[in-house]
Scaffold this motif. Structure first.
Motif, PDB file in Angstrom:
ATOM      1  N   ALA A   1      -9.197 -11.585  -2.538  1.00 21.19           N
ATOM      2  CA  ALA A   1      -8.181 -10.650  -3.029  1.00 21.19           C
ATOM      3  C   ALA A   1      -7.625 -11.098  -4.369  1.00 21.19           C
ATOM      4  CB  ALA A   1      -7.060 -10.510  -2.002  1.00 21.19           C
TER       5      ALA A   1
ATOM      6  N   MET B   1      -7.217   0.927  -0.831  1.00 24.33           N
ATOM      7  CA  MET B   1      -7.019  -0.383  -0.218  1.00 24.33           C
ATOM      8  C   MET B   1      -8.355  -1.007   0.156  1.00 24.33           C
ATOM      9  SD  MET B   1      -4.583  -2.521   0.998  1.00 24.33           S
ATOM     10  CE  MET B   1      -3.164  -1.555   1.512  1.00 24.33           C
ATOM     11  N   VAL B   2      -8.482  -2.316  -0.148  1.00 21.98           N
ATOM     12  CA  VAL B   2      -9.616  -3.114   0.314  1.00 21.98           C
ATOM     13  C   VAL B   2      -9.104  -4.082   1.374  1.00 21.98           C
ATOM     14  CG1 VAL B   2     -11.462  -4.703  -0.324  1.00 21.98           C
ATOM     15  CG2 VAL B   2     -10.659  -3.004  -1.975  1.00 21.98           C
ATOM     16  N   ASP B   3      -9.826  -4.208   2.479  1.00 20.81           N
ATOM     17  CA  ASP B   3      -9.426  -5.114   3.561  1.00 20.81           C
ATOM     18  C   ASP B   3     -10.614  -5.983   3.929  1.00 20.81           C
ATOM     19  OD1 ASP B   3      -8.535  -6.391   5.840  1.00 20.81           O
ATOM     20  OD2 ASP B   3      -7.580  -4.614   6.695  1.00 20.81           O
ATOM     21  N   TRP B   4     -10.449  -7.306   3.747  1.00 19.45           N
ATOM     22  CA  TRP B   4     -11.506  -8.252   4.080  1.00 19.45           C
ATOM     23  C   TRP B   4     -11.375  -8.779   5.503  1.00 19.45           C
ATOM     24  CZ3 TRP B   4      -9.528  -8.012  -0.904  1.00 19.45           C
ATOM     25  CH2 TRP B   4     -10.456  -7.847  -1.946  1.00 19.45           C
TER      26      TRP B   4
ATOM     27  N   ARG C   1      -4.848 -10.664   2.895  1.00 16.69           N
ATOM     28  CA  ARG C   1      -6.264 -10.385   3.156  1.00 16.69           C
ATOM     29  C   ARG C   1      -6.707  -9.047   2.568  1.00 16.69           C
ATOM     30  NH1 ARG C   1      -6.465  -8.665   9.594  1.00 16.69           N
ATOM     31  NH2 ARG C   1      -5.971  -6.466   9.243  1.00 16.69           N
ATOM     32  N   THR C   2      -5.845  -8.425   1.793  1.00 11.28           N
ATOM     33  CA  THR C   2      -6.115  -7.094   1.252  1.00 11.28           C
ATOM     34  C   THR C   2      -5.859  -7.052  -0.245  1.00 11.28           C
ATOM     35  OG1 THR C   2      -3.846  -6.355   1.654  1.00 11.28           O
ATOM     36  CG2 THR C   2      -5.447  -5.984   3.418  1.00 11.28           C
TER      37      THR C   2
ATOM     38  N   GLY D   1       0.779  -1.213   0.000  1.00 14.91           N
ATOM     39  CA  GLY D   1       0.000   0.000   0.000  1.00 14.91           C
ATOM     40  C   GLY D   1       0.816   1.270   0.000  1.00 14.91           C
TER      41      GLY D   1
ATOM     42  N   ALA E   1      -4.593  -3.849  -2.969  1.00 15.05           N
ATOM     43  CA  ALA E   1      -4.215  -2.455  -3.182  1.00 15.05           C
ATOM     44  C   ALA E   1      -4.390  -2.128  -4.653  1.00 15.05           C
ATOM     45  CB  ALA E   1      -2.772  -2.211  -2.755  1.00 15.05           C
TER      46      ALA E   1
END
Length: 261
Positions: free
Chosen positions: A57, A44-47, A80-81, A9, A83
């Protein structure tokens, strides 16, 4: 472009003023997914801790690579993310527009990705020598987990792993799927030098070090193959999404294979 979870990120640093960081939490049926801007050029995506976070992801990254959105020029999957690097222009308004579009789009798509399947990679088998001369932490791992050294080897080599992330250094893959009975925190004091081919474990992951480097994972074996060779096509033996297996070999076979590199 390979990046690990810890550095995926990193934002660019344009000279124009930085807008206030935007954060959006999206309620999902069984999991909160977060989408947030990271500086001027990344989103950023965070699951979180969802069991399918890495699959989501990798699936979403594959979707964006195959069918790119106008606001994105690069995507990097993490454990788990995800970017996403924005297609930024010189004008502040241009960057702000792409950022808003990306956050809105990801807010709708990211929760759905938890139901997707990631593209299947290859199945790659790596020879692994667990001889005590190449496994300096094997006995400590056995003692810490309440197992024998033979049981540690059996558990480590019995399961398939998934190359969840490729990064940290050329040819290095974070392999998810370690047997929970082998779960340990990283070493309190990292080693200043891990040998090339060192097979290590930490948390619920395993890895093979492609070249000598400092490292804090527990060394339980060694692989004789050259994991990364810039003169080879492709240069790395592992890519994102590959299924990895370990096949136990003795020291004599290790030395034979090492000599053939």
């Amino acid at each position: 472009m390979n990046r690990s979870v810890s550095d995926s990120g990193q934002p660019d640093s344009p000279a124009s003023p930085r807008p206030r960081t935007a954060r959006l939490a999206i309620p999902a049926a069984a999991q909160r997914v977060q989408v947030q801007a990271c500086g001027d050029a990344w989103v950023m995506v965070d699951w979180g801790t969802h069991v399918k976070a890495n699959t989501a992801a990798r699936a979403l990254a594959a979707r964006l690579r195959e069918s790119p959105e106008a606001f994105a020029i690069e995507v990097v999957a993490g454990v788990r993310t995800l970017a996403l690097r924005l297609a930024t222009g010189a004008a502040f308004e241009h960057r702000a527009k792409h950022r808003a579009e990306a956050i809105s789009w990801l807010a709708q798509i990211a929760p759905k990705a938890l139901d997707w399947e990631a593209p299947a990679g290859r199945e790659v088998v790596f020879p692994a020598c667990y001889d005590s001369s190449m496994a300096p932490d094997l006995e400590e791992v056995a003692a810490a987990t309440g197992l024998t050294s033979a049981e540690v080897v059996q558990l480590h080599s019995a399961r398939p792993y998934t190359a969840e992330v490729v990064g940290f250094m050329p040819g290095f893959a974070y392999l998810g799927g370690l047997d929970p009975r082998l779960k340990l925190d990283r070493r309190t004091v990292p080693r200043p030098r891990v040998p090339e081919g060192g097979i290590a474990i930490a948390g619920l992951q395993s890895a093979i070090y492609p070249s000598p480097t400092a490292g804090g994972w527990h060394l339980i074996g060694r692989c004789p193959l050259r994991l990364f060779d810039p003169g080879r096509s492709p240069p790395a033996l592992m890519t994102e999404g590959d299924t990895i297996r370990f096949e136990a070999i003795d020291k004599a076979e290790f030395e034979r294979l090492w000599a053939q590199r």
